[in-house]
Design an enzyme around this catalytic site. Sequence first.
Site, PDB file in Angstrom:
ATOM      1  N   GLY A   1       0.814  -1.210   0.000  1.00 45.84           N
ATOM      2  CA  GLY A   1       0.000   0.000   0.000  1.00 45.84           C
ATOM      3  C   GLY A   1       0.847   1.260   0.000  1.00 45.84           C
ATOM      4  O   GLY A   1       0.593   2.199  -0.777  1.00 45.84           O
ATOM      5  N   ILE A   2       1.859   1.302   0.873  1.00 46.28           N
ATOM      6  CA  ILE A   2       2.684   2.523   0.948  1.00 46.28           C
ATOM      7  C   ILE A   2       3.545   2.650  -0.303  1.00 46.28           C
ATOM      8  O   ILE A   2       3.625   3.731  -0.913  1.00 46.28           O
ATOM      9  CB  ILE A   2       3.559   2.521   2.224  1.00 46.28           C
ATOM     10  CG1 ILE A   2       2.673   2.494   3.478  1.00 46.28           C
ATOM     11  CG2 ILE A   2       4.495   3.744   2.246  1.00 46.28           C
ATOM     12  CD1 ILE A   2       3.424   2.283   4.787  1.00 46.28           C
TER      13      ILE A   2
ATOM     14  N   THR B   1      11.353   4.921   4.943  1.00 48.36           N
ATOM     15  CA  THR B   1      10.253   5.322   5.836  1.00 48.36           C
ATOM     16  C   THR B   1       9.627   4.077   6.459  1.00 48.36           C
ATOM     17  O   THR B   1       8.545   4.161   7.041  1.00 48.36           O
ATOM     18  CB  THR B   1       9.153   6.089   5.064  1.00 48.36           C
ATOM     19  OG1 THR B   1       8.781   5.307   3.931  1.00 48.36           O
ATOM     20  CG2 THR B   1       9.610   7.460   4.628  1.00 48.36           C
ATOM     21  N   ALA B   2      10.285   2.932   6.325  1.00 46.65           N
ATOM     22  CA  ALA B   2       9.670   1.669   6.782  1.00 46.65           C
ATOM     23  C   ALA B   2      10.142   1.317   8.197  1.00 46.65           C
ATOM     24  O   ALA B   2       9.486   1.674   9.174  1.00 46.65           O
ATOM     25  CB  ALA B   2       9.981   0.572   5.781  1.00 46.65           C
ATOM     26  N   ARG B   3      11.290   0.662   8.308  1.00 48.97           N
ATOM     27  CA  ARG B   3      11.864   0.357   9.619  1.00 48.97           C
ATOM     28  C   ARG B   3      13.391   0.448   9.519  1.00 48.97           C
ATOM     29  O   ARG B   3      13.983  -0.012   8.529  1.00 48.97           O
ATOM     30  CB  ARG B   3      11.485  -1.056  10.070  1.00 48.97           C
ATOM     31  CG  ARG B   3      10.064  -1.189  10.615  1.00 48.97           C
ATOM     32  CD  ARG B   3       9.876  -0.448  11.934  1.00 48.97           C
ATOM     33  NE  ARG B   3       8.531  -0.586  12.477  1.00 48.97           N
ATOM     34  CZ  ARG B   3       7.516   0.252  12.272  1.00 48.97           C
ATOM     35  NH1 ARG B   3       7.676   1.319  11.498  1.00 48.97           N
ATOM     36  NH2 ARG B   3       6.347   0.042  12.836  1.00 48.97           N
TER      37      ARG B   3
ATOM     38  N   ASP C   1      13.392   8.334   7.942  1.00 48.74           N
ATOM     39  CA  ASP C   1      12.426   8.627   9.004  1.00 48.74           C
ATOM     40  C   ASP C   1      12.546   7.584  10.120  1.00 48.74           C
ATOM     41  O   ASP C   1      11.898   7.710  11.154  1.00 48.74           O
ATOM     42  CB  ASP C   1      11.004   8.601   8.419  1.00 48.74           C
ATOM     43  CG  ASP C   1       9.938   9.063   9.411  1.00 48.74           C
ATOM     44  OD1 ASP C   1      10.212  10.018  10.170  1.00 48.74           O
ATOM     45  OD2 ASP C   1       8.844   8.471   9.434  1.00 48.74           O
TER      46      ASP C   1
ATOM     47  N   GLU D   1      16.025   3.153  17.435  1.00 53.44           N
ATOM     48  CA  GLU D   1      15.314   4.377  17.852  1.00 53.44           C
ATOM     49  C   GLU D   1      15.124   4.407  19.357  1.00 53.44           C
ATOM     50  O   GLU D   1      14.854   3.366  19.949  1.00 53.44           O
ATOM     51  CB  GLU D   1      13.944   4.419  17.163  1.00 53.44           C
ATOM     52  CG  GLU D   1      14.067   4.605  15.672  1.00 53.44           C
ATOM     53  CD  GLU D   1      12.736   4.497  14.943  1.00 53.44           C
ATOM     54  OE1 GLU D   1      11.677   4.503  15.592  1.00 53.44           O
ATOM     55  OE2 GLU D   1      12.774   4.381  13.717  1.00 53.44           O
TER      56      GLU D   1
ATOM     57  N   HIS E   1      10.924   9.584  12.990  1.00 50.06           N
ATOM     58  CA  HIS E   1       9.827   8.612  12.835  1.00 50.06           C
ATOM     59  C   HIS E   1       8.455   9.292  12.984  1.00 50.06           C
ATOM     60  O   HIS E   1       7.715   9.012  13.936  1.00 50.06           O
ATOM     61  CB  HIS E   1       9.972   7.456  13.852  1.00 50.06           C
ATOM     62  CG  HIS E   1       9.215   6.221  13.416  1.00 50.06           C
ATOM     63  ND1 HIS E   1       9.614   4.941  13.740  1.00 50.06           N
ATOM     64  CD2 HIS E   1       8.065   6.076  12.698  1.00 50.06           C
ATOM     65  CE1 HIS E   1       8.753   4.068  13.237  1.00 50.06           C
ATOM     66  NE2 HIS E   1       7.809   4.733  12.594  1.00 50.06           N
TER      67      HIS E   1
HETATM   68  O1  LIG Z   1       5.730   3.363  11.804  1.00 47.33           O
HETATM   69  C1  LIG Z   1       4.557   3.519  11.820  1.00 47.33           C
HETATM   70  C2  LIG Z   1       3.632   2.422  11.824  1.00 47.33           C
HETATM   71  O2  LIG Z   1       4.067   1.276  11.937  1.00 47.33           O
HETATM   72  O3  LIG Z   1       2.433   2.679  11.709  1.00 47.33           O
END
Ligand SMILES: O=CC(=O)O
Length: 335
Positions: A165-166, A243-245, A269, A274, A292
Amino acid sequence: MSQRAALLIGKLSHARKEWQECAQVASKLHEYPDGNREDFISKCKSGEFDNVFALYRSNDSNPITGDFNSELVEVLPKSLKFICHNGAGYNNIDVTACTKRGIQVSSTPIAVDDATADVAIFLMLGALRNIKQSFMAVNAGKWRGNFALGHDPKNKTLGILGMGGIGSAVAHRAKAFGMKIQYHNRNRLPEKKEAGAKYVSFEELLKTSDVLSLNLALNPSTKHIIGKDQFAQMKNGVVIVNTARGPLIDEAALVDALKSGKVWTVGLDVFEEEPKIHPGLLECENAVLLPHVGTGTFETQRDMELLVLDNLKSAIQHEKLLTQVPEQKKDKANI
Ligand SMILES: O=CC(=O)O
């Protein structure tokens, strides 16, 4: 219907009223707004949450209980059948342990797609313009400082690792900038879902992308999917966006690749540990960093909370989740 109570772990910021309305379907609403892992475990063991059938937890509440690993999953009330998680990523839940205990788990895909994709594009444009240098210079009263020219996205090849989706929302936006889109997933998508993106092997993606965007889930098989060997295969001057992990990338190898110029700039991000950030990334002028905040908008936070509550109500009323995690959908027969 037997007693079916619900438990909220952590706080709700945008859908408090809707949580309270869950009392129409749940036999009781419990809340555990704050506390610590030891206390939570002892409350589970003492029977305080007996009859809880479905619970709400989130990435934000993870610091309260710690990970839902096998130790924690084992002490959850015997009545518990559903974990409704607020977060697209759920690497802090041991899904295998849940499956073994007959607990079904949902996450919040779809609700996060647009906001996360917006941040991916923000970071990509920032990285292509090497914006951190300009931000730092102007804020330090040095006007342009060591300003150097950036790059246009137009006609560049964007490689998307993880076209869910992303990833698809990133692709959609990137097309408007005139980028060519290619992607790699374990399995090729149906043509309609590809929306014109080219399916390539992982190696091809690494070798031919000008910008590489990571949009896949973190699990034991994707940890450090990008490391020294993968950087070596990439184009010189590649731009990386994550922007994932954080643990998808070996951060130390990324710092080396930035310092050598193999990676021109990076937009991140998310980070490996973290909230700690590798000092090499903090020092690098060519690392555009965010703490994040991919889903950090009023609209998306509310949509995520509502989706979790919809899952919770559906679990209590119909014993069915709306957005169950994919690994359990495959294993449905075992739950
Ligand atoms: O990082 C954000 C999420 O997992 O929704």
